[in-house]
Design a protein around this motif. Structure first.
Motif, PDB file in Angstrom:
ATOM      1  N   HIS A  60     -35.182-118.894 -57.571  1.00  0.00           N
ATOM      2  CA  HIS A  60     -36.253-118.415 -56.689  1.00  0.00           C
ATOM      3  C   HIS A  60     -37.610-118.524 -57.367  1.00  0.00           C
ATOM      4  CE1 HIS A  60     -38.105-115.293 -53.899  1.00  0.00           C
ATOM      5  NE2 HIS A  60     -38.933-115.270 -54.937  1.00  0.00           N
ATOM      6  N   ALA A  64     -41.003-120.657 -56.613  1.00  0.00           N
ATOM      7  CA  ALA A  64     -42.077-119.811 -56.091  1.00  0.00           C
ATOM      8  C   ALA A  64     -43.374-119.993 -56.855  1.00  0.00           C
ATOM      9  CB  ALA A  64     -41.658-118.336 -56.122  1.00  0.00           C
ATOM     10  N   ARG A 103     -32.982-121.165 -51.150  1.00  0.00           N
ATOM     11  CA  ARG A 103     -33.420-120.083 -50.271  1.00  0.00           C
ATOM     12  C   ARG A 103     -34.942-120.058 -50.189  1.00  0.00           C
ATOM     13  NH1 ARG A 103     -30.332-115.815 -52.099  1.00  0.00           N
ATOM     14  NH2 ARG A 103     -31.842-115.418 -53.779  1.00  0.00           N
ATOM     15  N   MET A 104     -35.605-120.206 -51.330  1.00  0.00           N
ATOM     16  CA  MET A 104     -37.067-120.263 -51.354  1.00  0.00           C
ATOM     17  C   MET A 104     -37.569-121.536 -50.683  1.00  0.00           C
ATOM     18  SD  MET A 104     -40.123-119.151 -52.181  1.00  0.00           S
ATOM     19  CE  MET A 104     -39.398-117.585 -52.616  1.00  0.00           C
ATOM     20  N   ASP A 106     -36.139-123.265 -48.272  1.00  0.00           N
ATOM     21  CA  ASP A 106     -35.971-123.170 -46.825  1.00  0.00           C
ATOM     22  C   ASP A 106     -37.024-122.266 -46.188  1.00  0.00           C
ATOM     23  OD1 ASP A 106     -33.804-124.861 -46.969  1.00  0.00           O
ATOM     24  OD2 ASP A 106     -32.298-123.254 -46.897  1.00  0.00           O
ATOM     25  N   GLN A 107     -37.433-121.214 -46.907  1.00  0.00           N
ATOM     26  CA  GLN A 107     -38.452-120.310 -46.375  1.00  0.00           C
ATOM     27  C   GLN A 107     -39.783-121.015 -46.169  1.00  0.00           C
ATOM     28  OE1 GLN A 107     -38.824-116.821 -48.845  1.00  0.00           O
ATOM     29  NE2 GLN A 107     -36.669-116.267 -48.627  1.00  0.00           N
ATOM     30  N   HIS A 108     -40.038-122.075 -46.969  1.00  0.00           N
ATOM     31  CA  HIS A 108     -41.341-122.730 -46.924  1.00  0.00           C
ATOM     32  C   HIS A 108     -41.270-124.193 -46.505  1.00  0.00           C
ATOM     33  CE1 HIS A 108     -43.455-119.270 -48.586  1.00  0.00           C
ATOM     34  NE2 HIS A 108     -42.413-119.091 -49.364  1.00  0.00           N
ATOM     35  N   THR A 187     -43.634-113.585 -54.539  1.00  0.00           N
ATOM     36  CA  THR A 187     -43.823-114.151 -53.207  1.00  0.00           C
ATOM     37  C   THR A 187     -45.056-115.036 -53.190  1.00  0.00           C
ATOM     38  OG1 THR A 187     -42.832-112.198 -52.168  1.00  0.00           O
ATOM     39  CG2 THR A 187     -44.201-113.616 -50.772  1.00  0.00           C
TER      40      THR A 187
END
Length: 317
Positions: A60, A64, A103-104, A106-108, A187
């Motif tokens: 992550h 990030a 996961r990170m 896919d979020q962005h 974040t």
């Protein structure tokens, strides 16, 4: 073994690329008329993270911190490459690392399109690529006298968590639990960076410390700044420790926040608030830009607040 490792853990569909993982190079087709924003970051075990750190959290954080650089330029994330040196091919560790990484991603909406693996001390190097319309990138050289200085979110939490972990700051365990997530799961403020296009006059992400990173804006813009210590946004648990010098240092120069520090003309106050609202992120005005060079921090009593350090030194012992 190397290609099997890549296939098992890091090969996924990349519809946004002409050709992704599996060849000598990725083939990318940037959106016509857009400029590419490119940034690289390296994380080294023992320097940037501990061997005991969670591999999922490391996956992550490694992405990030790179996305935070795109956020600081107002760029939309598109692609990434990952180069990783491993002491051994540990499938369980890699599975967890990839889970946190993707996961990170896919979020962005960012796609992994290539990279490299080898054996060696655990080292993670990521390059990210994003897009921004010509002339709309947020840069460090646009601050002007009278501009407000803003920061997103809260600062100091990650540095206090690290100080606690290193035994430099003694905190109650319940208090430490409130700041530790900031260190392990930052974040990136991607949506805010995009929303600040045409609003902010300059921007940078706070990776090495507020004073040091703002200092880069001041250097590139050839300006100074005056900050109000009482205005700096921190968690209540952080405020409870500010009577200690190490805690004040964490807020001013600790780093690892990955919030945005940016400037904007006073007349764009409402536009800044609207951009923050659209991005779902709190922002705080913490001072203003001065014509004279130099950086001053004012204590609540109006007196200058002395500081010895401005940020993290990548080459310090």
């Amino acid at each position: 073994m190397e290609f099997d490792l890549i296939a098992r853990h890091f090969t996924r569909a990349t519809p946004g690329a002409v050709l992704g993982v599996g060849d000598d190079c990725a083939l990318l087709a940037p959106t016509p008329g857009m400029q590419l924003a490119v940034s690289s970051d390296m994380l080294l075990e023992g320097r940037h993270f501990s061997p005991q750190d969670s591999p999922a959290g490391l996956g992550h954080k490694s992405l990030a911190v790179n996305l935070s650089d795109l956020a600081a330029m107002g760029a939309t994330p598109r692609w990434a490459t990952l180069a990783i040196a491993l002491p051994e091919a540990n499938d369980a560790w890699l599975t967890a690392f990839a889970r946190g990484f993707f996961r990170m991603a896919d979020q962005h909406g960012i796609e992994l399109v290539g990279g490299d693996t080898t054996r060696g001390p655990l080292t993670i190097s990521i390059t990210v690529m994003g897009e921004v319309p010509p002339g709309e990138a947020l840069r460090r050289d646009g601050a002007r006298p009278g501009d407000d200085v803003w920061v997103s979110g809260v600062i100091g939490s990650a540095a206090m968590a690290l100080a606690y972990r290193q035994g430099r700051l003694f905190m109650e365990q319940v208090d430490a639990a409130r700041v530790l997530p900031a260190l392990y799961l930052p974040t990136p403020r991607v949506a805010l960076g995009i929303a600040l296009r045409g609003v902010a006059s300059s921007a940078i992400d706070i990776s090495d410390g507020l004073l040091g990173d703002l200092g880069h804006i001041l250097q590139r813009s050839q300006r100074g700044a005056r900050l109000e210590f009482a205005a700096l946004p921190t968690l209540p648990v952080v405020q409870a420790y500010l009577h200690e010098k190490v805690a004040r240092d964490c807020v001013l120069a600790g780093g690892d926040d990955y919030e945005l520090c940016f400037t904007a003309p006073p007349g764009k106050h409402d536009a800044v608030r609207a951009a923050a609202g659209n991005a779902g992120v709190a922002v705080t005005r913490i001072g203003h830009i001065t014509a004279e060079p130099g950086l001053a921090v004012v204590a609540p009593d109006g007196q200058p607040l002395p500081f010895e350090r401005t940020g993290y030194d990548h080459f310090a012992a």
